[in-house]
Design a protein around this motif. Structure first.
Motif, PDB file in Angstrom:
ATOM      1  N   GLY A 196       0.812  -1.214   0.000  1.00  0.00           N
ATOM      2  CA  GLY A 196       0.000   0.000   0.000  1.00  0.00           C
ATOM      3  C   GLY A 196       0.845   1.264   0.000  1.00  0.00           C
ATOM      4  O   GLY A 196       0.579   2.203  -0.760  1.00  0.00           O
ATOM      5  N   VAL A 197       1.878   1.288   0.851  1.00  0.00           N
ATOM      6  CA  VAL A 197       2.769   2.452   0.873  1.00  0.00           C
ATOM      7  C   VAL A 197       3.438   2.636  -0.484  1.00  0.00           C
ATOM      8  O   VAL A 197       3.568   3.758  -0.996  1.00  0.00           O
ATOM      9  N   GLY A 198       3.858   1.517  -1.089  1.00  0.00           N
ATOM     10  CA  GLY A 198       4.484   1.606  -2.401  1.00  0.00           C
ATOM     11  C   GLY A 198       3.566   2.216  -3.442  1.00  0.00           C
ATOM     12  O   GLY A 198       3.981   3.057  -4.253  1.00  0.00           O
ATOM     13  N   LEU A 199       2.295   1.822  -3.422  1.00  0.00           N
ATOM     14  CA  LEU A 199       1.346   2.375  -4.382  1.00  0.00           C
ATOM     15  C   LEU A 199       1.130   3.869  -4.167  1.00  0.00           C
ATOM     16  O   LEU A 199       0.909   4.623  -5.123  1.00  0.00           O
ATOM     17  N   VAL A 200       1.185   4.303  -2.900  1.00  0.00           N
ATOM     18  CA  VAL A 200       0.951   5.718  -2.606  1.00  0.00           C
ATOM     19  C   VAL A 200       2.138   6.582  -3.006  1.00  0.00           C
ATOM     20  O   VAL A 200       1.969   7.640  -3.618  1.00  0.00           O
ATOM     21  N   VAL A 201       3.339   6.142  -2.683  1.00  0.00           N
ATOM     22  CA  VAL A 201       4.500   7.052  -2.787  1.00  0.00           C
ATOM     23  C   VAL A 201       5.368   6.817  -4.004  1.00  0.00           C
ATOM     24  O   VAL A 201       6.145   7.705  -4.377  1.00  0.00           O
ATOM     25  N   LEU A 202       5.288   5.642  -4.634  1.00  0.00           N
ATOM     26  CA  LEU A 202       6.154   5.400  -5.782  1.00  0.00           C
ATOM     27  C   LEU A 202       5.695   6.219  -6.976  1.00  0.00           C
ATOM     28  O   LEU A 202       4.521   6.308  -7.285  1.00  0.00           O
ATOM     29  N   ILE A 257       1.797   7.695   4.996  1.00  0.00           N
ATOM     30  CA  ILE A 257       0.443   8.054   4.576  1.00  0.00           C
ATOM     31  C   ILE A 257       0.129   9.498   4.978  1.00  0.00           C
ATOM     32  O   ILE A 257      -0.424  10.284   4.193  1.00  0.00           O
ATOM     33  N   VAL A 258       0.464   9.871   6.214  1.00  0.00           N
ATOM     34  CA  VAL A 258       0.259  11.256   6.647  1.00  0.00           C
ATOM     35  C   VAL A 258       1.111  12.205   5.815  1.00  0.00           C
ATOM     36  O   VAL A 258       0.663  13.299   5.434  1.00  0.00           O
ATOM     37  N   ALA A 259       2.339  11.798   5.514  1.00  0.00           N
ATOM     38  CA  ALA A 259       3.200  12.638   4.672  1.00  0.00           C
ATOM     39  C   ALA A 259       2.580  12.866   3.298  1.00  0.00           C
ATOM     40  O   ALA A 259       2.611  13.983   2.762  1.00  0.00           O
ATOM     41  N   ALA A 260       1.985  11.807   2.723  1.00  0.00           N
ATOM     42  CA  ALA A 260       1.342  11.949   1.417  1.00  0.00           C
ATOM     43  C   ALA A 260       0.117  12.860   1.500  1.00  0.00           C
ATOM     44  O   ALA A 260      -0.121  13.690   0.607  1.00  0.00           O
ATOM     45  N   LEU A 261      -0.660  12.733   2.568  1.00  0.00           N
ATOM     46  CA  LEU A 261      -1.829  13.597   2.743  1.00  0.00           C
ATOM     47  C   LEU A 261      -1.430  15.058   2.876  1.00  0.00           C
ATOM     48  O   LEU A 261      -2.054  15.954   2.282  1.00  0.00           O
ATOM     49  N   LEU A 262      -0.379  15.312   3.651  1.00  0.00           N
ATOM     50  CA  LEU A 262       0.078  16.690   3.802  1.00  0.00           C
ATOM     51  C   LEU A 262       0.648  17.218   2.490  1.00  0.00           C
ATOM     52  O   LEU A 262       0.554  18.423   2.220  1.00  0.00           O
ATOM     53  N   GLY A 263       1.229  16.332   1.690  1.00  0.00           N
ATOM     54  CA  GLY A 263       1.682  16.763   0.370  1.00  0.00           C
ATOM     55  C   GLY A 263       0.531  17.261  -0.484  1.00  0.00           C
ATOM     56  O   GLY A 263       0.674  18.228  -1.237  1.00  0.00           O
ATOM     57  N   GLY A 278      -3.522  10.077  -7.711  1.00  0.00           N
ATOM     58  CA  GLY A 278      -4.311   9.444  -8.749  1.00  0.00           C
ATOM     59  C   GLY A 278      -5.033   8.215  -8.234  1.00  0.00           C
ATOM     60  O   GLY A 278      -4.954   7.870  -7.047  1.00  0.00           O
ATOM     61  N   PRO A 279      -5.757   7.514  -9.104  1.00  0.00           N
ATOM     62  CA  PRO A 279      -6.503   6.316  -8.678  1.00  0.00           C
ATOM     63  C   PRO A 279      -5.612   5.259  -8.037  1.00  0.00           C
ATOM     64  O   PRO A 279      -6.003   4.619  -7.062  1.00  0.00           O
ATOM     65  N   LEU A 280      -4.407   5.052  -8.580  1.00  0.00           N
ATOM     66  CA  LEU A 280      -3.500   4.054  -8.015  1.00  0.00           C
ATOM     67  C   LEU A 280      -3.063   4.446  -6.614  1.00  0.00           C
ATOM     68  O   LEU A 280      -3.012   3.601  -5.704  1.00  0.00           O
ATOM     69  N   GLN A 281      -2.767   5.734  -6.408  1.00  0.00           N
ATOM     70  CA  GLN A 281      -2.369   6.203  -5.083  1.00  0.00           C
ATOM     71  C   GLN A 281      -3.521   6.097  -4.082  1.00  0.00           C
ATOM     72  O   GLN A 281      -3.320   5.743  -2.921  1.00  0.00           O
ATOM     73  N   LEU A 282      -4.727   6.396  -4.530  1.00  0.00           N
ATOM     74  CA  LEU A 282      -5.891   6.276  -3.653  1.00  0.00           C
ATOM     75  C   LEU A 282      -6.131   4.819  -3.257  1.00  0.00           C
ATOM     76  O   LEU A 282      -6.483   4.526  -2.102  1.00  0.00           O
ATOM     77  N   ALA A 283      -5.923   3.895  -4.201  1.00  0.00           N
ATOM     78  CA  ALA A 283      -6.057   2.480  -3.874  1.00  0.00           C
ATOM     79  C   ALA A 283      -5.001   2.059  -2.855  1.00  0.00           C
ATOM     80  O   ALA A 283      -5.285   1.301  -1.917  1.00  0.00           O
ATOM     81  N   GLY A 284      -3.775   2.555  -3.041  1.00  0.00           N
ATOM     82  CA  GLY A 284      -2.728   2.255  -2.078  1.00  0.00           C
ATOM     83  C   GLY A 284      -3.021   2.838  -0.713  1.00  0.00           C
ATOM     84  O   GLY A 284      -2.740   2.220   0.323  1.00  0.00           O
ATOM     85  N   PHE A 285      -3.595   4.023  -0.709  1.00  0.00           N
ATOM     86  CA  PHE A 285      -3.978   4.657   0.553  1.00  0.00           C
ATOM     87  C   PHE A 285      -5.007   3.789   1.285  1.00  0.00           C
ATOM     88  O   PHE A 285      -4.879   3.518   2.494  1.00  0.00           O
TER      89      PHE A 285
END
Length: 312
Positions: free
Chosen positions: A138-144, A257-263, A272-279
């Motif tokens: 999940g983290v990989g999908l969000v941040v990669l 996840i919090v870092a991505a949200l603050l970003g 995008g959809p892939l990042q939301l799925a990872g989230f």
């Protein structure tokens, strides 16, 4: 009284878990604070100020020093949880794309699951192992993100080393516990000070003289030191003492996840959809990792009310 007693442990466990989760959530603010408030090019100095002043302040407040074997244990735990973890993480961030570094660092819960079997003699849990792996995915999908950066073996080893260092520190923290009569604030002061003292020569060697600091930087360092350092580690170490170590480790993915949200909220980044799925997958992994599969299965197979169960 008999009707209420079955619900007390679960309620207490949920509350302790929620409080412990505040620590990795706060650590997720580090990226935004670093990029928006701190002088660039001095990550080790930021790590030093996050650990050493907070540890010394807590020592001055509690006026409690380790005794006997705890001098050595506090030094080991401080280096593993803080002193060694921070430099390795920063080396990984400098030599790898941020998404790859974050994904490799998110392997920490998987390592903790293995170490809990070896060092704590816990029975292997396929449930938590599966969700630990799901958290990494999940983290990989969000941040990669697509990147042209070259594969850097040193960066990979640094990222995995940071995860292993923190995982071993968390597991030994659980194994050794706290001395009798020592509260979480005094305990955190020992480890923060030990980690900060380890970071002091590392920072001088790696970065030399400290940077000039303006008003926003002062606020940033105060946030990292007081909130992200002292308060977060008090909560974190208390959670390790009170909760299963694998459950605590599975809270770790909250940080990226919090870092991505603050970003998204602060820096204008998009998901995008892939990042939301990872989230969604990461949140599910963090949540499911706190549950006991045995109790969950029992509840589904025997969905009676607490009152009915007391009359069994």
């Amino acid at each position: 009284m008999a009707v209420l007693s079955p619900s007390r442990p679960s309620t207490g466990r949920a509350g302790r878990t929620a409080i412990t989760a505040l620590a990795p959530a706060v650590w997720g603010t580090t990226y935004v604070v670093t990029t928006e408030f701190l002088p660039p090019g001095h990550p080790f100095f930021a790590a030093l100020l996050r650990a050493l002043p907070a540890g010394l302040i807590a020592l001055a407040i509690t006026r409690t020093l380790p005794r006997g074997m705890w001098w050595g244990r506090a030094a080991i735990l401080g280096v593993l949880n803080i002193g060694l973890f921070f430099p390795l993480l920063f080396v990984a961030a400098e030599r790898l794309p941020g998404g790859i570094a974050a994904t490799l660092a998110a392997s920490q819960p998987v390592i903790v699951v293995v170490l809990a079997v070896v060092l704590l003699r816990e029975r292997p849990s396929g449930w938590r192992t599966s969700w630990a792996v799901a958290g990494v995915v999940g983290v990989g999908l969000v941040v990669l993100r697509p990147s042209s950066a070259a594969f850097d073996l040193v960066g990979v080893f640094a990222a995995l080393g940071s995860a292993a260092s923190m995982a071993l520190g968390v597991t030994l923290t659980k194994r050794w516990g706290r001395p009798d009569g020592i509260g979480p604030t005094a305990y955190a002061s020992w480890l923060l000070t030990a980690g900060g003292l380890f970071l002091l020569p590392v920072t001088l060697i790696a970065e030399g003289a400290p940077p000039s600091v303006d008003g926003p930087a002062v606020l940033g360092y105060l946030w990292l030191g007081i909130v992200g350092g002292l308060l977060a580690y008090i909560v974190w170490f208390r959670g390790i003492a009170e909760l299963p170590v694998t459950s605590v480790a599975l809270l770790g993915p909250l940080s990226p996840i919090v870092a991505a949200l603050l970003g998204v909220l602060v820096l204008g980044e998009t998901l995008g959809p892939l990042q939301l799925a990872g989230f969604a997958l990461t949140v599910a992994a963090v949540t499911a990792g706190q549950l006991s599969p045995r109790s969950s299965r029992s509840a589904m197979e025997n969905p009676r009310t607490p009152k009915e169960r007391t009359h069994q």
